[in-house]
Write a protein that holds these residues in place. Structure first.
Motif, short mmCIF file in Angstrom:
data_model
loop_
_atom_site.label_atom_id
_atom_site.label_comp_id
_atom_site.label_asym_id
_atom_site.label_seq_id
_atom_site.Cartn_x
_atom_site.Cartn_y
_atom_site.Cartn_z
N ILE B 6 0.97 -1.38 -0.14
CA ILE B 6 0.21 0.22 -0.19
C ILE B 6 0.86 1.35 -0.41
O ILE B 6 0.75 2.26 -0.74
CB ILE B 6 -0.80 0.06 1.39
N SER B 7 2.14 1.15 1.01
CA SER B 7 2.72 2.70 1.26
C SER B 7 3.82 3.61 -0.12
O SER B 7 3.64 4.00 -0.55
CB SER B 7 3.54 2.29 2.17
N ILE B 8 3.13 2.10 -1.30
CA ILE B 8 4.82 2.39 -2.49
C ILE B 8 3.72 2.85 -4.01
O ILE B 8 4.05 3.84 -4.44
CB ILE B 8 5.17 1.11 -3.21
N ILE B 9 2.47 3.13 -3.57
CA ILE B 9 1.68 3.22 -4.27
C ILE B 9 1.47 4.78 -4.81
O ILE B 9 1.50 4.40 -6.18
CB ILE B 9 -0.07 2.73 -4.28
N LEU B 13 2.32 6.71 -8.02
CA LEU B 13 2.39 7.43 -8.70
C LEU B 13 2.46 8.38 -9.09
O LEU B 13 1.91 9.79 -9.90
CB LEU B 13 0.92 7.62 -8.87
N LYS B 14 3.77 9.25 -8.50
CA LYS B 14 3.79 10.97 -8.22
C LYS B 14 4.38 11.80 -9.77
O LYS B 14 4.58 12.74 -9.48
CB LYS B 14 5.53 10.36 -7.08
N GLY B 15 4.51 10.98 -10.30
CA GLY B 15 5.10 11.30 -11.89
C GLY B 15 4.13 11.66 -12.79
O GLY B 15 4.12 11.53 -13.72
N ILE B 117 3.18 -2.29 -8.08
CA ILE B 117 4.90 -2.88 -8.71
C ILE B 117 4.51 -2.66 -10.43
O ILE B 117 5.22 -2.34 -11.10
CB ILE B 117 4.73 -4.17 -9.36
N THR B 118 3.61 -1.82 -11.07
CA THR B 118 4.35 -1.05 -12.09
C THR B 118 4.51 0.31 -12.11
O THR B 118 4.21 1.97 -11.52
CB THR B 118 2.10 -0.52 -12.56
N ARG B 119 5.30 0.35 -13.13
CA ARG B 119 6.25 1.75 -12.95
C ARG B 119 5.69 2.23 -14.35
O ARG B 119 5.49 1.98 -15.39
CB ARG B 119 7.50 1.20 -13.75
N TRP B 120 4.77 3.56 -14.16
CA TRP B 120 4.04 4.50 -15.62
C TRP B 120 5.43 5.67 -15.62
O TRP B 120 5.43 6.26 -16.71
CB TRP B 120 3.41 5.18 -14.41
N ASN B 121 6.05 5.70 -14.06
CA ASN B 121 6.81 7.06 -14.63
C ASN B 121 6.31 8.07 -14.68
O ASN B 121 5.26 8.58 -14.03
CB ASN B 121 8.35 6.65 -15.73
N THR B 122 7.26 9.06 -15.81
CA THR B 122 5.91 10.31 -15.68
C THR B 122 5.08 10.27 -17.05
O THR B 122 6.20 10.31 -18.28
CB THR B 122 7.74 11.66 -16.33
N LEU B 123 4.03 10.51 -16.22
CA LEU B 123 2.82 10.45 -17.41
C LEU B 123 1.96 12.34 -17.13
O LEU B 123 1.97 12.47 -16.54
CB LEU B 123 1.56 8.91 -17.16
#
Lengths: 132, 242
Positions: B6-9, B13-15, B117-123
């Motif tokens: 939970i804490s990594i979500i 999504l921060k980017g 686990i999904t790395r969206w990076n910047t969007l």
């Protein structure tokens, strides 16, 4: 590596808990890993060692595996997940998203995909010890 | 016992600048088509876009986009593959052609896993295709993604709008931003939905006429964009999403 993403989650959560509980240093973290997700323990351990921050410098990570026990909701039969019985592609899909088990695994007794994962799904933190 | 995922979500999504869940109270109103084409339209406007199919038991955006034979890359997590200029994530990468009969708790767990686990990076935009209703996935998205916005889809049918009205009420009570409401499959002149939506203080994006040619374009993004549906949606996006 998927294990890396989970290790990041462990470090982030333990850091938050340590902060909340006023721990200056984390001494010991007990991690349970369910067999259903088939996490590679050496990769997880390596990732944890690489991601350690100052707060974790003397921290010990105790990782224990837990057998994945499944129970059919239709007939009540209980059984253990065995990776060896899976083909590699399916095992890998379950590794990424353990709920995919419902797509490929059926109750050995009645054939239903409606089963419960009683234990041993993924990764969770059992306890955290530290120095205040 | 603590779930570390939970804490990594938030970190994952921060980017992302804007997160929009395309939702409705009812199924069959065109959510997946709108979510998929909205993502493509934004990508063609030059934005960095991700599309996440959250309808785990009945995913369909891969069919709309004509996605076949792709797999995410594994690199300290999962990196969604690029499709038509956008990053595309769906459970079908793992479930293939098989059914995924999941109960609510399983849906929550799968959702938490993929968000962790999904790395969206910047969007610039992450578009989420939601399952219908106000059940587990909707509650989880509200719980786990603090910056969530909703784009709501309805049809002129009072049966669809009855459920949409409740969705709007719920989101308003929870102070979750609603970017707008689209009235899809419009068949005759009526301002009923627009009046109802605006009466609730929500932006009415506009209407999309029922398009009999739409079905033939499914799977072909270029063709979809030239349908009456595609052209009208592009007009609504240009007008409302600035």
């Amino acid at each position: 590596m998927h294990e890396w993403a989970l290790a990041e989650a462990v470090i982030s959560t333990v850091s938050q808990i340590a902060e909340k509980e006023g721990l200056k240093e984390v001494a010991e973290v007990e991690i349970k890993v369910g067999e259903l997700q088939q996490i590679e323990l050496d990769v997880l351990e390596f990732a944890l060692s690489q991601l350690k921050t100052l707060k974790f410098k003397n921290a010990k990570f105790n990782i224990q595996t837990v057998k994945a026990e499944l129970k059919c909701r239709v007939c009540g039969y209980k059984w253990l997940f065995k990776k060896e019985k899976m083909n590699e592609e399916i095992a890998e899909a379950i590794h990424f998203v353990p709920e995919i088990a419902h797509t490929y695994i059926k109750c050995p007794k009645c054939g239903s995909p409606d089963f419960e994962i009683l234990q041993g799904r993924g990764i969770w933190l059992e306890s955290i010890k530290g120095v205040k | 016992m603590t779930d570390p995922r939970i804490s990594i979500i938030e970190e994952r999504l921060k980017g992302i600048s804007n997160i929009i869940a395309v939702s409705s109270g009812k199924g069959g109103v065109g959510k997946s088509l709108i979510a998929s084409l909205l993502a493509v339209i934004l990508a063609r406007k030059g934005y960095k876009v991700g599309l996440f199919d959250l309808d785990f038991t009945s995913p369909s955006t891969h069919v709309i986009l004509g996605v076949e034979g792709l797999q995410p890359k594994e690199e300290k997590g999962i990196i969604p593959p690029q499709v038509h200029g956008l990053k595309f994530m769906s459970i079908v990468y793992y479930s293939g052609d098989y059914a995924s009969p999941l109960r609510g708790a399983d849906i929550s767990n799968a959702l938490i896993e993929l968000l962790a686990i999904t790395r969206w990076n910047t969007l610039d935009f992450l578009i989420i295709d939601m399952p219908p209703g106000i059940s587990d996935a909707t509650l989880d998205i509200i719980r786990l993604i603090k910056r969530i916005n909703f784009l709501i889809v309805t049809t002129p049918s009072q049966l669809a709008f009855e459920t949409v009205r409740k969705l709007i009420n719920l989101l308003s009570e929870l102070k979750i931003p609603i970017v707008g409401v689209i009235e899809n499959m419009k068949m005759k002149e009526s301002r009923f939905i627009q009046q109802q939506v605006e009466g609730k203080g929500v932006t009415f994006w506009g209407e999309i006429p029922f398009d009999t040619m739409l079905e033939e374009a499914i799977g072909n993004v270029n063709k979809l964009l030239t349908t009456e549906f595609g052209k009208k949606l592009e007009e609504l996006v240009t007008k409302n999403l600035k």
